[in-house]
Enzyme design. Sequence first.
Site, short mmCIF file in Angstrom:
data_model
loop_
_atom_site.label_atom_id
_atom_site.label_comp_id
_atom_site.label_asym_id
_atom_site.label_seq_id
_atom_site.Cartn_x
_atom_site.Cartn_y
_atom_site.Cartn_z
N LYS A 22 0.83 -1.21 0.00
CA LYS A 22 0.00 0.00 0.00
C LYS A 22 0.86 1.25 0.00
O LYS A 22 0.60 2.21 -0.73
CB LYS A 22 -0.91 0.01 1.24
N ASN A 23 1.93 1.25 0.82
CA ASN A 23 2.74 2.45 0.99
C ASN A 23 3.62 2.76 -0.22
O ASN A 23 4.26 3.81 -0.27
CB ASN A 23 3.60 2.34 2.26
N ARG A 102 -4.54 10.72 4.41
CA ARG A 102 -3.43 11.67 4.45
C ARG A 102 -2.59 11.68 3.18
O ARG A 102 -2.19 12.73 2.71
CB ARG A 102 -2.50 11.32 5.62
N CYS A 126 -5.42 8.64 9.72
CA CYS A 126 -5.34 7.99 11.04
C CYS A 126 -5.10 9.01 12.15
O CYS A 126 -4.32 9.94 11.99
CB CYS A 126 -4.19 6.98 11.06
N ARG A 131 1.53 14.55 12.78
CA ARG A 131 2.05 14.31 11.42
C ARG A 131 1.86 15.54 10.53
O ARG A 131 1.16 15.49 9.53
CB ARG A 131 1.36 13.08 10.81
N PRO A 132 2.46 16.68 10.90
CA PRO A 132 2.19 17.92 10.18
C PRO A 132 2.79 17.90 8.78
O PRO A 132 3.65 17.09 8.46
CB PRO A 132 2.88 18.98 11.05
N VAL A 133 2.29 18.82 7.95
CA VAL A 133 2.78 18.91 6.57
C VAL A 133 3.82 20.01 6.42
O VAL A 133 4.19 20.36 5.31
CB VAL A 133 1.62 19.15 5.58
N ASP A 134 4.33 20.53 7.55
CA ASP A 134 5.26 21.67 7.45
C ASP A 134 6.53 21.32 6.68
O ASP A 134 7.06 22.15 5.93
CB ASP A 134 5.59 22.23 8.84
N LEU A 135 7.03 20.08 6.83
CA LEU A 135 8.26 19.70 6.12
C LEU A 135 8.01 19.56 4.62
O LEU A 135 8.90 19.83 3.81
CB LEU A 135 8.83 18.40 6.69
N ASP A 316 5.07 0.69 11.97
CA ASP A 316 3.84 0.05 11.48
C ASP A 316 3.71 -1.41 11.94
O ASP A 316 2.69 -2.05 11.65
CB ASP A 316 3.79 0.09 9.94
N ILE A 338 8.40 7.24 16.69
CA ILE A 338 7.99 7.87 15.43
C ILE A 338 6.71 8.69 15.59
O ILE A 338 6.67 9.86 15.23
CB ILE A 338 7.78 6.81 14.32
N ARG A 408 -8.49 -0.61 4.87
CA ARG A 408 -7.61 0.39 4.26
C ARG A 408 -6.24 -0.20 3.95
O ARG A 408 -5.54 0.31 3.08
CB ARG A 408 -7.45 1.59 5.20
#
Length: 429
Positions: A22-23, A102, A126, A131-135, A316, A338, A408
């Site tokens: 999936k990933n 996400r 999830c 898990r921000p999107v700043d990076l 995971d 993590i 999922r």
Amino acid sequence: MDRIRIVGGNKLNGTIPISGAKNAALPLMIASLLTDETLILDNVPRLADVAQLQRILGNHGLDIMSKGKRPGDHEYQGQTLHISAANIIDTTAPYELVSKMRASFWVIAPLLARMKEARVSLPGGCAIGTRPVDLLIMALEKLGAELQIDGGYVIAKAPGGLVGAEIDFPKVTVSGTHVALMAATLARGTTAINNAACEPEIVDVADCLNKMGAKISGAGTPRIVIEGVSKLHGARHTVLPDRIEAGTYAMAVAMTGGDVQLAGARPELLQSALDVLTEAGATITPNNEGIRVTRNGAGISPVKVTTAPFPGFPTDLQAQLMALMACAKGSSHITETIFENRFMHVQELARFGARISLDGETAIIDGIAKLRGAPVMATDLRASVSLVIAGLAAEGETMVNRIYHLDRGFERLEEKLSACGATIERISG
């Protein structure tokens, strides 16, 4: 809402086919936005997240044709997707679609690289931490994009196109590496991604992009270099096997005992997890068909594990390992580095009788001889499958509720387990 009913106590024996990852499948599908030619992806798993991403890509105007098995294929070789982004009709990814997953936020990179603009909702997914999107935003700004956040949307523009740059990630980020990699393929000049994620799925996406005409070197190492090209073309690529699925079923065998061949699994993709399973008392034998996992008679030994980016022990698989350690002979320690909220399964495992205490980011698991079946509720994707593993070994009946999380990330879970002797069934409605 569907539920899964399990009656525990059966050993697992037989063959479990490992699906495509999936990933890797999700970013590979998103990479199709980078070209106006057709990208053909083989071994794509049939998952709720894949179907959701097809809807999101369809919203941008992509034409996606799905085929099942080709004649002579093994039954587990997934579906083949023919994805054509010849005509992108919309560069907006709306909240009602992105909020459900996400990874769909990543469309911002290829839309910006090819169309020079994108308007993408901030993501959902999830509930395991910020898990921000700043990076991701930082990486795109380094490549020359102008970004602003307005009304819950990231609005990105690069009227003159993206330009190669040095991108230094302050911490390892899989999503940031995927986004930077895709955006840089069509940027003018050279881009270097430093402190890049080394996960096998990053390598798989880079391999596919190179087949499409990109010039990427160093994928799988902390420094990836991309020479920008003006255009990418179509290609055909097979999604690599899912190391998390393979590790999950390996832990199920270690939990219940038995002898199972994980067909198509590749040991080098999850060596750290296999080493931990060996330490816990399972016998792991790589062979030409995949990985054979056995545990006969001997009990489960306790372990001490800290999650880490690849090639370390994967976050995971942390919940699944915790379920396994609930029946170990002694005390185990699992430290999660993590994601900050990734112990939500602890309360549900306690319903089986598991003895788990938390000390900051470390869970201490005092093993007991036998778990007892219970009604439990899934909280996120990996946590939900840890409840299935516990249920397989528990005395009596377990009912796992809210299993949409499982759909999922795990293809035909009940089928694969019941074929190996588990008493497991899906109850609809």
